[in-house]
Design a protein around this motif. Structure first.
Motif, mmCIF file in Angstrom:
data_model
loop_
_atom_site.group_PDB
_atom_site.id
_atom_site.type_symbol
_atom_site.label_atom_id
_atom_site.label_comp_id
_atom_site.label_asym_id
_atom_site.label_seq_id
_atom_site.Cartn_x
_atom_site.Cartn_y
_atom_site.Cartn_z
ATOM 1 N N ASN A 208 45.417 155.963 63.437
ATOM 2 C CA ASN A 208 44.908 154.871 64.267
ATOM 3 C C ASN A 208 44.407 155.387 65.608
ATOM 4 N N GLN A 209 45.134 156.339 66.194
ATOM 5 C CA GLN A 209 44.684 156.924 67.456
ATOM 6 C C GLN A 209 43.357 157.648 67.285
ATOM 7 N N SER A 210 43.216 158.370 66.176
ATOM 8 C CA SER A 210 41.965 159.058 65.890
ATOM 9 C C SER A 210 40.828 158.061 65.740
ATOM 10 N N GLY A 211 41.088 156.965 65.020
ATOM 11 C CA GLY A 211 40.051 155.962 64.837
ATOM 12 C C GLY A 211 39.623 155.318 66.143
ATOM 13 N N ALA A 212 40.598 155.070 67.035
ATOM 14 C CA ALA A 212 40.277 154.461 68.331
ATOM 15 C C ALA A 212 39.445 155.391 69.195
ATOM 16 N N ALA A 213 39.698 156.685 69.084
ATOM 17 C CA ALA A 213 38.982 157.654 69.912
ATOM 18 C C ALA A 213 37.648 158.065 69.305
ATOM 19 N N CYS A 214 37.493 157.924 68.012
ATOM 20 C CA CYS A 214 36.312 158.452 67.312
ATOM 21 C C CYS A 214 35.425 157.361 66.730
ATOM 22 N N GLY A 215 35.416 156.194 67.353
ATOM 23 C CA GLY A 215 34.494 155.160 66.928
ATOM 24 C C GLY A 215 34.814 154.528 65.599
ATOM 25 N N GLY A 216 36.085 154.472 65.252
ATOM 26 C CA GLY A 216 36.477 153.796 64.028
ATOM 27 C C GLY A 216 36.630 154.692 62.821
ATOM 28 N N GLN A 217 36.276 155.968 62.926
ATOM 29 C CA GLN A 217 36.432 156.876 61.782
ATOM 30 C C GLN A 217 37.915 157.057 61.460
ATOM 31 N N ARG A 218 38.276 156.842 60.211
ATOM 32 C CA ARG A 218 39.675 156.921 59.815
ATOM 33 C C ARG A 218 39.847 157.810 58.603
ATOM 34 N N TYR A 219 41.016 158.400 58.531
ATOM 35 C CA TYR A 219 41.420 159.147 57.345
ATOM 36 C C TYR A 219 41.911 158.156 56.285
ATOM 37 N N PRO A 220 42.081 158.606 55.046
ATOM 38 C CA PRO A 220 42.577 157.694 53.995
ATOM 39 C C PRO A 220 43.974 157.181 54.308
ATOM 40 N N LEU A 221 44.302 156.029 53.732
ATOM 41 C CA LEU A 221 45.649 155.484 53.835
ATOM 42 C C LEU A 221 46.626 156.364 53.068
ATOM 43 N N GLU A 222 47.905 156.230 53.413
ATOM 44 C CA GLU A 222 48.954 156.961 52.716
ATOM 45 C C GLU A 222 49.950 155.958 52.133
ATOM 46 N N TYR A 223 50.674 156.407 51.110
ATOM 47 C CA TYR A 223 51.582 155.529 50.396
ATOM 48 C C TYR A 223 52.933 156.211 50.192
ATOM 49 N N THR A 224 53.964 155.375 50.160
ATOM 50 C CA THR A 224 55.306 155.856 49.840
ATOM 51 C C THR A 224 56.017 154.743 49.076
ATOM 52 N N PRO A 225 56.932 155.055 48.182
ATOM 53 C CA PRO A 225 57.613 153.999 47.422
ATOM 54 C C PRO A 225 58.349 153.019 48.339
ATOM 55 N N HIS A 226 58.265 151.743 48.003
ATOM 56 C CA HIS A 226 59.016 150.714 48.727
ATOM 57 C C HIS A 226 60.357 150.546 48.032
ATOM 58 N N VAL A 227 61.429 150.923 48.705
ATOM 59 C CA VAL A 227 62.761 150.957 48.115
ATOM 60 C C VAL A 227 63.635 149.907 48.785
ATOM 61 N N VAL A 228 64.443 149.229 47.992
ATOM 62 C CA VAL A 228 65.329 148.171 48.489
ATOM 63 C C VAL A 228 66.741 148.430 47.971
ATOM 64 N N THR A 229 67.731 148.346 48.867
ATOM 65 C CA THR A 229 69.139 148.494 48.495
ATOM 66 C C THR A 229 69.859 147.176 48.736
ATOM 67 N N GLN A 230 70.603 146.727 47.749
ATOM 68 C CA GLN A 230 71.335 145.470 47.856
ATOM 69 C C GLN A 230 72.788 145.681 47.458
ATOM 70 N N ALA A 231 73.653 144.883 48.061
ATOM 71 C CA ALA A 231 75.080 144.967 47.753
ATOM 72 C C ALA A 231 75.377 144.296 46.420
ATOM 73 N N VAL A 232 76.174 144.962 45.612
ATOM 74 C CA VAL A 232 76.632 144.376 44.353
ATOM 75 C C VAL A 232 77.814 143.460 44.607
ATOM 76 N N SER A 233 78.685 143.898 45.535
ATOM 77 C CA SER A 233 79.832 143.087 45.944
ATOM 78 C C SER A 233 79.884 143.069 47.462
ATOM 79 N N ASP A 234 80.419 142.018 48.035
ATOM 80 C CA ASP A 234 80.427 141.884 49.493
ATOM 81 C C ASP A 234 81.755 141.290 49.948
ATOM 82 N N ASP A 235 82.502 142.102 50.712
ATOM 83 C CA ASP A 235 83.751 141.629 51.299
ATOM 84 C C ASP A 235 83.444 141.142 52.705
ATOM 85 N N THR A 236 83.166 139.859 52.855
ATOM 86 C CA THR A 236 82.727 139.322 54.145
ATOM 87 C C THR A 236 83.868 139.079 55.121
#
Length: 453
Positions: A208-236
């Protein structure tokens, strides 16, 4: 955070023509494939959008040099950091730093013409400064042995955040250290399940910084797995004894760092990271919360990127004061309510009885009836005629109570001197019908001695 939850799509990026011309025809046009993206001079040299400038690495990597070379921490910084850790210890709370090596070390081979010897020494020096302040700091340099070309990159090419894999590796390393603590065996076990749910799409801060300085030129987007952790049991019924305060890397909806920690430990961890990823506001909100004040945790994990290691004394002054909730839990030496009628208020705080307390022991707790005030410009006068100018800042987008609690810090002087008065300056737009309730109290002397004052 919906922009982080887009499913991965096949993206065809054409930065130059890849059409194949028939080599047998001399009249056919000839095409040359150009590189996808190159930094413009403004991005390399630096400007308002790119402080310090960007450096173009190999294989599409971008690096920044804005915060590489920092001056060694001064005595006031070291004293405030140590005082903060010792005040937490007085409440029964230990502090553990989470600061894995930066991208510039983990992927040193991607930089052009830069030796990593000095960078490694600065990184190790930073870890040692936190250790000397009384903060637990595992040997994160061991993570460098896991760097290099891998199928699961630790960091993005053009963003300062870690990937989901980097979050998991960091969590596994931290969990290994937590298991060594007696606290771990005192906590009830809890089961969690971790699942991958699509992909996170990241444009990248450096991109984003490069794009702001270089007239909007951007590199490709990058991706990473979206991971979610949830409790099986919960002692509140039992409160969480481990809290997490971090940066954008620790936001629950991003890279699942907290989830990976819970999965690796099979223990509860309460995430107090602000949804904006602003670690400064996360700390100020958590310290002033009823949760922290009435049920202080046994351990706080402080996830702090190496690039953000230069903590401001404004933040440290507030953190020190808020461990004890300002003057809410301390004997009050002075209480006044004043009306502010102009941009500058002389002698906002002035009282003879404050002469009996060393300046570095004083805690100031100011509450304004305008919650939008973000900055205080303060001048403190001393008995020897000297003065000290400093500012206290906060982000009103996250903290809207109009309250500023802070200490003066390590007031340097060749001879002993006492606090006389404090002047306040505010922007003109913030002084209409403004009132301030001012309380002054003091820290315990033994904590200051232990912190090196």
């Amino acid at each position: 955070m919906t922009n982080y939850r887009n499913m991965l799509m096949v993206v065809a990026l054409v930065c130059g023509s890849s059409l194949a011309a028939n080599p047998g025809s001399t009249n056919d046009p000839q095409y040359v494939a150009e590189p996808c993206c190159q930094l413009c001079p403004d991005a390399r040299q630096g400007n308002a959008n790119v402080p310090g400038g960007l450096q173009e690495g190999r294989d599409g990597w971008l690096f920044t040099s804005a915060s590489r070379a920092l001056a060694p921490a001064d005595s006031e910084y070291r004293m405030l950091l140590s005082l903060f850790a010792r005040q937490l210890a007085e409440k029964g709370t230990s502090l553990m730093l989470v600061m894995p090596p930066p991208r510039s070390l983990m992927y040193a081979e991607k930089q052009r013409g830069k030796s990593d010897a000095d960078s490694l020494q600065m990184y190790l020096q930073t870890l040692n400064e936190f250790r000397q302040a009384g903060i637990q700091v595992p040997a994160y340099e061991q993570l460098l042995l896991q760097s290099g070309e891998k199928t699961e990159p630790f960091f993005f090419k053009r963003d300062l955040n870690w990937t989901s894999a980097g979050a998991r590796k960091s969590a596994d390393f931290v969990a290994k250290e937590i298991r060594k603590l007696p606290l771990f065996h005192q906590l009830p076990e809890q089961r969690f399940v971790t699942q991958t749910q699509g992909w996170l799409k990241v444009s990248g801060e450096l991109n984003n910084q490069s794009g702001a300085a270089c007239g909007g030129q951007r590199y490709p987007l990058e991706y990473t797995p979206h991971v979610v952790t949830q409790a099986v049991s919960d002692d509140t019924n039992k409160p969480n004894r481990i809290l997490l305060v971090g940066s954008s890397r620790s936001v629950d909806s991003h890279f699942n760092f907290n989830g990976f920690l819970r999965q690796a430990l099979a223990r509860k961890i309460e995430n107090h990271t602000d949804a904006t990823g602003n670690s400064t506001q996360s700390w100020l909100k958590m310290l002033a919360s009823d949760r922290f004040q009435h049920q202080p945790p046994a351990l706080v994990l402080w996830e702090l990127p190496y690039e953000s290691r230069e903590l401001s004394t404004s933040l440290l002054r507030q953190m020190v004061a808020l461990v004890g909730n300002g003057c809410e839990t301390r004997p009050v030496l002075l209480h006044e309510v004043k009306t502010i009628s102009g941009p500058q208020t002389e002698d906002l705080i002035f009282a003879n009885n404050l002469l009996e307390t060393a300046p570095e022991q004083l805690v100031f707790d100011l509450t304004f009836n305008n919650p939008k005030i973000e900055q205080l410009l303060l001048t403190v006068w001393f008995s020897d005629g000297g003065k000290s100018d400093f500012q206290i800042r906060k982000n009103t987008a996250s903290v809207t109570d109009g309250r500023f609690s802070f200490v003066l810090g390590n007031i340097q002087s060749k001879q002993q001197r006492q606090f006389v008065s404090m002047d306040l300056t505010l922007p003109d737009s913030q002084i209409r019908n403004l009132k301030v309730s001012a309380n002054v109290c003091r820290l315990q002397g033994k904590l200051l001695q232990a912190a090196g004052r």
